[in-house]
Motif scaffolding. Structure first.
Motif, PDB file in Angstrom:
ATOM      1  N   ARG A   1      -6.624   0.699  -3.298  1.00 16.56           N
ATOM      2  CA  ARG A   1      -7.041  -0.706  -3.205  1.00 16.56           C
ATOM      3  C   ARG A   1      -7.214  -1.325  -4.590  1.00 16.56           C
ATOM      4  O   ARG A   1      -6.773  -2.460  -4.845  1.00 16.56           O
ATOM      5  CB  ARG A   1      -8.355  -0.796  -2.418  1.00 16.56           C
ATOM      6  CG  ARG A   1      -8.803  -2.222  -2.124  1.00 16.56           C
ATOM      7  CD  ARG A   1     -10.172  -2.240  -1.483  1.00 16.56           C
ATOM      8  NE  ARG A   1     -11.204  -1.785  -2.415  1.00 16.56           N
ATOM      9  CZ  ARG A   1     -11.716  -2.536  -3.385  1.00 16.56           C
ATOM     10  NH1 ARG A   1     -11.292  -3.790  -3.566  1.00 16.56           N
ATOM     11  NH2 ARG A   1     -12.654  -2.048  -4.168  1.00 16.56           N
TER      12      ARG A   1
ATOM     13  N   GLU B   1       0.833  -1.211   0.000  1.00 17.03           N
ATOM     14  CA  GLU B   1       0.000   0.000   0.000  1.00 17.03           C
ATOM     15  C   GLU B   1       0.863   1.255   0.000  1.00 17.03           C
ATOM     16  O   GLU B   1       0.552   2.239  -0.671  1.00 17.03           O
ATOM     17  CB  GLU B   1      -0.920  -0.004   1.223  1.00 17.03           C
ATOM     18  CG  GLU B   1      -1.820   1.230   1.299  1.00 17.03           C
ATOM     19  CD  GLU B   1      -2.736   1.195   2.508  1.00 17.03           C
ATOM     20  OE1 GLU B   1      -3.270   2.276   2.868  1.00 17.03           O
ATOM     21  OE2 GLU B   1      -2.926   0.111   3.090  1.00 17.03           O
TER      22      GLU B   1
ATOM     23  N   ASP C   1      -8.088   6.213  -1.036  1.00 15.77           N
ATOM     24  CA  ASP C   1      -8.044   4.915  -0.352  1.00 15.77           C
ATOM     25  C   ASP C   1      -8.632   3.813  -1.244  1.00 15.77           C
ATOM     26  O   ASP C   1      -8.051   2.726  -1.380  1.00 15.77           O
ATOM     27  CB  ASP C   1      -8.799   4.988   0.967  1.00 15.77           C
ATOM     28  CG  ASP C   1      -8.099   5.868   1.991  1.00 15.77           C
ATOM     29  OD1 ASP C   1      -6.881   6.094   1.819  1.00 15.77           O
ATOM     30  OD2 ASP C   1      -8.756   6.334   2.925  1.00 15.77           O
ATOM     31  N   GLU C   2      -9.772   4.099  -1.848  1.00 16.08           N
ATOM     32  CA  GLU C   2     -10.401   3.110  -2.720  1.00 16.08           C
ATOM     33  C   GLU C   2      -9.569   2.889  -3.977  1.00 16.08           C
ATOM     34  O   GLU C   2      -9.417   1.742  -4.435  1.00 16.08           O
ATOM     35  CB  GLU C   2     -11.809   3.573  -3.093  1.00 16.08           C
ATOM     36  CG  GLU C   2     -12.536   2.671  -4.073  1.00 16.08           C
ATOM     37  CD  GLU C   2     -12.805   1.277  -3.521  1.00 16.08           C
ATOM     38  OE1 GLU C   2     -13.119   0.369  -4.321  1.00 16.08           O
ATOM     39  OE2 GLU C   2     -12.687   1.077  -2.287  1.00 16.08           O
TER      40      GLU C   2
END
Length: 415
Positions: free
Chosen positions: A45, A13, A41-42
């Motif tokens: 991912r 990440e 954040d999405e």
């Protein structure tokens, strides 16, 4: 050099976030960047999932044409693709830069155009003028659009071991119909990687000195060219020493390699003391670039004396000084004049044209800056500080000579 192994450092990440920071640096005012960052954040991912599961599929490009000095065809990828590509390659960029010769400084952190500027300037200043008396400049016609996918994939296979990372790079290559899309970060690495082995071979003069057959052929060609193109008294003196001397002279050149060779993406520069040898170099370059890489070169690749100047990357290099190109000087002068007419003061103008001034200042341009009123010398700063304005609240720039006020009154201008 060992091939790069996919150690899965790009599947973290933190790496994905660092990649976005690198990509968004200087672009965060754009609305699409702010919108993407709001859901970072999405997006991180999703990027990690594409890299780990090998589900990345390029979403296509928005193409555009620009006409700045010459025609360029750009391809803009979606931000998500930029982010994924940057994250996939980020941990391995240093290994790629280490593989590329230091004589090809483009896109490398801390080098780029200014790195090339320092290399060429120091090469001219630190070596005898006789040793760099002639130069050969060449450039490839439409370098990025004309990249051969099969050749580029072979270069990638030579540098990267079979892995998810190599498959990822292949997807990026296949995402564009012809060549590499000019407008994405990974394409810049393609531009350096595609000719990295050519740089090494060129520095060694393609190992001709170790191949008796090729050495014999090019030695014969050198002697013939030397005889047929002799014009100056220096050429006559060399011919007077006989063919054995000329043959040994060429062999020494071949063993030394190209000591003064540089490349900036698709621009090549070679400096040497013998113009006939540079003609041989030109022919060998054209042969390798067209045969092994399927490139076409622009026609302006003559061998010229270095005292006439080497025009490269917006500068003109001479053995004892460096000038900015005429185009860049005119562009700066016109912009400064336009801002002066609009009423901006010197400091405001300096801020607005800071990028152009920063580029020009690398050259020997103090007289140009004085003419444009843009020099920022210590004497000028001290002189301004010593000015005492007659009224409170006035700045040093607001004070004008008393005689100028008198002249205005005498001419009916008033005060």
């Amino acid at each position: 050099m060992r091939r790069i192994k996919d150690s899965r450092e790009n599947e973290t990440e933190q790496n994905a976030r660092d990649a976005f920071d690198n990509y968004a640096n200087g672009k965060r005012r754009r609305a699409d960047i702010r919108k993407y960052e709001a859901e970072l954040d999405e997006n991180v991912r999703l990027v990690l999932a594409d890299i780990i599961n090998e589900t990345f599929v390029p979403q296509g490009y928005t193409e555009a044409d620009i006409y700045d000095k010459k025609h360029r065809h750009l391809a803009k990828a979606p931000i998500r693709d930029h982010h994924t590509e940057a994250a996939a390659i980020l941990p391995y960029e240093k290994a790629i830069y280490d593989y590329i010769s230091w004589r090809a400084p483009a896109v490398r952190p801390g080098l780029g155009t200014h790195g090339l500027f320092r290399f060429i300037r120091n090469e001219l200043y630190n070596n005898p003028q006789l040793e760099t008396g002639y130069n050969l400049t060449m450039d490839i016609h439409h370098y990025f659009p004309m990249m051969d996918h099969e050749v580029l994939k072979q270069k990638v296979a030579n540098k990267f071991k079979k892995s998810k990372l190599r498959n990822f790079i292949y997807k990026v290559i296949d995402s564009y119909l012809q060549g590499a899309p000019l407008g994405i970060k990974i394409a810049q690495l393609f531009g350096m990687l595609d000719l990295a082995d050519f740089d090494r071979k060129a520095e060694r003069f393609f190992d001709i000195s170790q191949d008796p057959e090729r050495l014999g052929y090019w030695t014969s060609r050198y002697i013939t060219e030397k005889i047929m193109t002799a014009k100056t008294p220096e050429d006559e003196q060399l011919l007077g020493k006989g063919s054995v001397f000329l043959a040994e002279r060429f062999r020494n050149f071949a063993r030394e390699g190209l000591r003064h060779y540089f490349r900036f993406v698709d621009n090549f520069l070679v400096m040497h003391e013998d113009k006939t040898f540079l003609r041989i170099v030109r022919e060998i370059f054209i042969m390798h670039l067209t045969r092994d890489y399927h490139f076409e070169l622009n026609n302006d690749h003559a061998v010229r004396p270095t005292w006439m100047g080497i025009r490269l990357c917006g500068y003109v290099f001479y053995p004892d000084h460096v000038e900015a190109s005429k185009r860049n000087k005119q562009k700066l002068a016109r912009r400064i004049t336009k801002l002066q007419k609009k009423g901006f003061d010197e400091e405001q103008i300096r801020i607005k044209v800071s990028s152009q001034l920063g580029f020009i200042k690398h050259a020997d341009c103090i007289n140009l800056l004085k003419t444009l009123g843009m020099e920022k010398s210590l004497g000028k700063i001290i002189k301004k500080r010593r000015i005492k304005p007659p009224f409170p609240g006035m700045g040093p720039d607001q004070k004008i000579p008393f005689m100028s006020i008198v002249n205005k009154c005498e001419n009916g201008g008033g005060v």
